[in-house]
Motif scaffolding. Structure first.
Motif, PDB file in Angstrom:
ATOM      1  N   ALA A 268       0.817  -1.219   0.000  1.00 28.12           N
ATOM      2  CA  ALA A 268       0.000   0.000   0.000  1.00 28.12           C
ATOM      3  C   ALA A 268       0.847   1.265   0.000  1.00 28.12           C
ATOM      4  CB  ALA A 268      -0.928   0.004   1.214  1.00 28.12           C
ATOM      5  N   ARG A 269       2.103   1.156   0.455  1.00 31.61           N
ATOM      6  CA  ARG A 269       2.971   2.347   0.538  1.00 31.61           C
ATOM      7  C   ARG A 269       4.193   2.243  -0.382  1.00 31.61           C
ATOM      8  NH1 ARG A 269       5.292   2.667   5.483  1.00 31.61           N
ATOM      9  NH2 ARG A 269       4.602   0.626   6.207  1.00 31.61           N
ATOM     10  N   THR A 270       4.179   1.281  -1.310  1.00 32.26           N
ATOM     11  CA  THR A 270       5.382   0.997  -2.102  1.00 32.26           C
ATOM     12  C   THR A 270       5.196   1.273  -3.584  1.00 32.26           C
ATOM     13  OG1 THR A 270       6.100  -0.697  -0.535  1.00 32.26           O
ATOM     14  CG2 THR A 270       7.025  -0.811  -2.758  1.00 32.26           C
ATOM     15  N   ILE A 271       6.237   1.842  -4.190  1.00 30.33           N
ATOM     16  CA  ILE A 271       6.344   1.972  -5.641  1.00 30.33           C
ATOM     17  C   ILE A 271       7.669   1.347  -6.051  1.00 30.33           C
ATOM     18  CG2 ILE A 271       6.923   3.642  -7.465  1.00 30.33           C
ATOM     19  CD1 ILE A 271       4.606   5.333  -6.555  1.00 30.33           C
ATOM     20  N   THR A 272       7.664   0.626  -7.166  1.00 29.74           N
ATOM     21  CA  THR A 272       8.881   0.034  -7.718  1.00 29.74           C
ATOM     22  C   THR A 272       9.203   0.727  -9.031  1.00 29.74           C
ATOM     23  OG1 THR A 272       8.397  -2.098  -6.690  1.00 29.74           O
ATOM     24  CG2 THR A 272       9.974  -2.094  -8.512  1.00 29.74           C
ATOM     25  N   TYR A 273      10.457   1.176  -9.157  1.00 33.05           N
ATOM     26  CA  TYR A 273      10.898   2.000 -10.291  1.00 33.05           C
ATOM     27  C   TYR A 273      12.051   1.291 -10.988  1.00 33.05           C
ATOM     28  CZ  TYR A 273      12.459   6.373 -12.618  1.00 33.05           C
ATOM     29  OH  TYR A 273      12.816   7.344 -13.532  1.00 33.05           O
ATOM     30  N   GLY A 274      11.890   1.003 -12.276  1.00 32.60           N
ATOM     31  CA  GLY A 274      12.920   0.287 -13.014  1.00 32.60           C
ATOM     32  C   GLY A 274      13.786   1.196 -13.857  1.00 32.60           C
ATOM     33  N   LEU A 342      10.658   1.500  -3.226  1.00 35.26           N
ATOM     34  CA  LEU A 342      10.552   2.573  -2.233  1.00 35.26           C
ATOM     35  C   LEU A 342       9.287   2.369  -1.405  1.00 35.26           C
ATOM     36  CD1 LEU A 342      11.327   5.432  -4.771  1.00 35.26           C
ATOM     37  CD2 LEU A 342      12.898   4.643  -2.987  1.00 35.26           C
ATOM     38  N   GLU A 343       9.458   2.174  -0.095  1.00 37.93           N
ATOM     39  CA  GLU A 343       8.312   2.103   0.802  1.00 37.93           C
ATOM     40  C   GLU A 343       8.195   3.446   1.499  1.00 37.93           C
ATOM     41  OE1 GLU A 343       6.902  -1.225   3.833  1.00 37.93           O
ATOM     42  OE2 GLU A 343       8.193   0.222   4.813  1.00 37.93           O
ATOM     43  N   PHE A 344       7.193   4.211   1.114  1.00 38.23           N
ATOM     44  CA  PHE A 344       7.024   5.558   1.641  1.00 38.23           C
ATOM     45  C   PHE A 344       6.442   5.526   3.045  1.00 38.23           C
ATOM     46  CE2 PHE A 344       7.066   5.807  -2.932  1.00 38.23           C
ATOM     47  CZ  PHE A 344       7.899   6.885  -3.175  1.00 38.23           C
ATOM     48  N   ALA A 345       6.664   6.587   3.777  1.00 36.35           N
ATOM     49  CA  ALA A 345       6.185   6.652   5.156  1.00 36.35           C
ATOM     50  C   ALA A 345       4.666   6.628   5.216  1.00 36.35           C
ATOM     51  CB  ALA A 345       6.733   7.902   5.835  1.00 36.35           C
ATOM     52  N   THR A 346       4.034   7.211   4.205  1.00 38.60           N
ATOM     53  CA  THR A 346       2.573   7.262   4.168  1.00 38.60           C
ATOM     54  C   THR A 346       2.098   7.077   2.727  1.00 38.60           C
ATOM     55  OG1 THR A 346       2.494   9.655   3.780  1.00 38.60           O
ATOM     56  CG2 THR A 346       2.535   8.920   6.086  1.00 38.60           C
ATOM     57  N   VAL A 347       0.829   6.746   2.579  1.00 38.40           N
ATOM     58  CA  VAL A 347       0.238   6.638   1.235  1.00 38.40           C
ATOM     59  C   VAL A 347       0.253   7.998   0.560  1.00 38.40           C
ATOM     60  CG1 VAL A 347      -1.887   6.137  -0.039  1.00 38.40           C
ATOM     61  CG2 VAL A 347      -1.202   4.676   1.883  1.00 38.40           C
TER      62      VAL A 347
END
Length: 450
Positions: A268-274, A342-347
């Motif tokens: 829920a708080r993660t985006i993956t960037y290639g 990247l797991e962000f601190a918040t959504v």
């Protein structure tokens, strides 16, 4: 490859921006020219940051990763079931007594769970029992004293349990701070149970796996070190199937990944960037830091495979880029890349990511300035949970042991790809799932290089 990716010809130093006729709906993966022997595995060093430092983070991780939900006062039955669930997911067999692991002393009839019992059970589940039972009375006393407790041989809990509690102190399961306000004879709360389960997971290599956080001063060096120590991934059995898919034009590209580098972040708080340029990753993390965004950072090694057309000229091979000729005169190219998770601190902070990428890491014309180094026409980043303005596509995944091969497709093309891969290899198991990707990359899958 398409006009959104670049191939660096090591010999000529030229950058080719080449449009490719893309097989409808199937992903093309392009990368900088570089590689060596395909027998090399990904070996990036992981300098993991500490496991989740708050009880809230520990609870969230255990719940998301294992589906374990606890609340209130915990019983022996609940804790034992939680340990069994966790260990069923571990790649390391626990060294304990009996088929049921014998987390609690034989003959125990009460379902009430005391703190020392939970600590003792956790030490056993973490494969530390034998170490614990080497502790002398003197060594137990030293460990207990450091935690602000007093041990007297022959009094209180049994010596074996006292040894296991001592090992928990020495190995970081619990500290004096953690025990503040908690008595060993007290009932176990959900908070303490989550904390102990989290440490058991860590001792089995099932913890969150990340280099550090954006705010760490050494995160940039860790990123570069992880990249430098990663190499091309080879998994022969998987590659036979997907390489044949390339030869048949069923797919135009795929990725190889090693699941040991999976960060196990909260989706829920993660985006993956290639991407393929480590300097781009360094600058992207620097950009996020300058914007005051907080996130955990993991670099996942990735090998990108795609068809290298003969009209592109003779390929130059390096440690990070290798090509293998195929019958039609083309080659299959294997290139070193990465996924930056990247797991962000918040959504809310996760939602701030896309506007920054589109402004500073999305190329819209050849001679564009004000962008991060090596910005692509179609940056690739995605989320496993819904985000507004992100289209949905499908990942088609084959797995073998710790490795996976994956190819991204439009949803309507997934069935054709799965069927084709199964035809190539009837024993192959192809998993599919839908996820949310940035609009430029979706356009790329539709055949638009911009």
């Amino acid at each position: 490859m398409n006009k959104g990716r670049t191939i660096k010809q090591a010999a000529a130093g030229a950058v080719l921006l080449t449009a490719l006729a893309v097989t409808a709906g199937t992903q093309v993966y392009a990368a900088p020219a570089s590689t060596s022997s395909l027998a090399v595995q990904a070996t990036a060093v992981q300098t993991s940051a500490p496991q989740p430092t708050s009880v809230k983070d520990a609870a969230a991780y255990i719940t998301k990763r294992y589906g374990i939900t606890l609340s209130g006062t915990i019983t022996k039955q609940q804790f034992e079931k939680a340990l069994e669930t966790l260990l069923a997911s571990s790649s390391i067999a626990v060294n304990s007594d009996g088929a049921n692991h014998s987390f609690f002393p034989k003959g125990s009839t009460s379902n009430k769970l005391l703190a020392w019992e939970a600590i003792s059970a956790s030490v056993k589940a973490a494969d530390l029992k034998e170490l614990a039972h080497t502790y002398s009375d003197e060594k137990i006393s030293v460990a207990w004293d450091a935690a602000g407790l007093t041990y007297k041989a022959g009094e209180g809990i049994a010596k074996e349990a006292a040894q296991e509690v001592a090992v928990a102190f020495d190995t970081g399961f619990l500290s004096a701070k953690d025990l503040s306000g908690i008595k060993l004879e007290a009932n176990v709360s959900a908070e303490l149970a989550y904390q102990l389960l989290n440490k058991v997971a860590e001792f089995h290599g099932e913890q969150q796996n990340f280099l550090g956080t954006i705010s760490d001063d050494d995160i940039f060096g860790k990123l570069v070190q992880a990249w430098n120590e990663s190499q091309l991934i080879r998994t022969e059995e998987l590659q036979k199937t997907v390489d044949e898919g390339l030869k048949q034009n069923l797919i135009t590209g795929y990725n190889l990944k090693d699941t040991q580098f999976d960060p196990h972040f909260d989706p829920a708080r993660t985006i993956t960037y290639g991407h393929s340029d480590i300097v781009h990753a360094v600058q992207l993390v620097g950009l996020l830091r300058s914007e005051g965004i907080a996130a955990k950072v993991q670099l996942e090694p990735k090998t990108s495979a795609f068809v290298y057309l003969k009209e592109w000229g003779e390929p130059v091979q390096t440690d990070d880029y290798q090509v293998v000729p195929i019958d039609n005169g083309n080659h299959i190219a294997y290139a070193k890349e990465y996924d930056l998770s990247l797991e962000f601190a918040t959504v809310e902070e996760k939602e701030k990511f896309q506007p920054l990428v589109l402004k500073y890491a999305k190329r819209n014309q050849e001679d564009m300035t004000g962008l991060l180094k090596s910005s692509w026409w179609q940056p690739l980043y995605y989320s496993l949970t819904k985000l507004d303005e992100y289209p949905v596509i499908t990942n088609n995944v084959l797995k073998k042991g710790r490795y996976l091969a994956q190819t991204f497709t439009l949803n309507e093309d997934s069935a054709k790809v799965v069927s084709g891969l199964k035809k190539i290899n009837p024993s192959a198991s192809v998993e599919t799932y839908q996820f949310w990707v940035d609009q430029p990359f979706y356009n790329y899958l539709k055949g638009d290089y911009k």
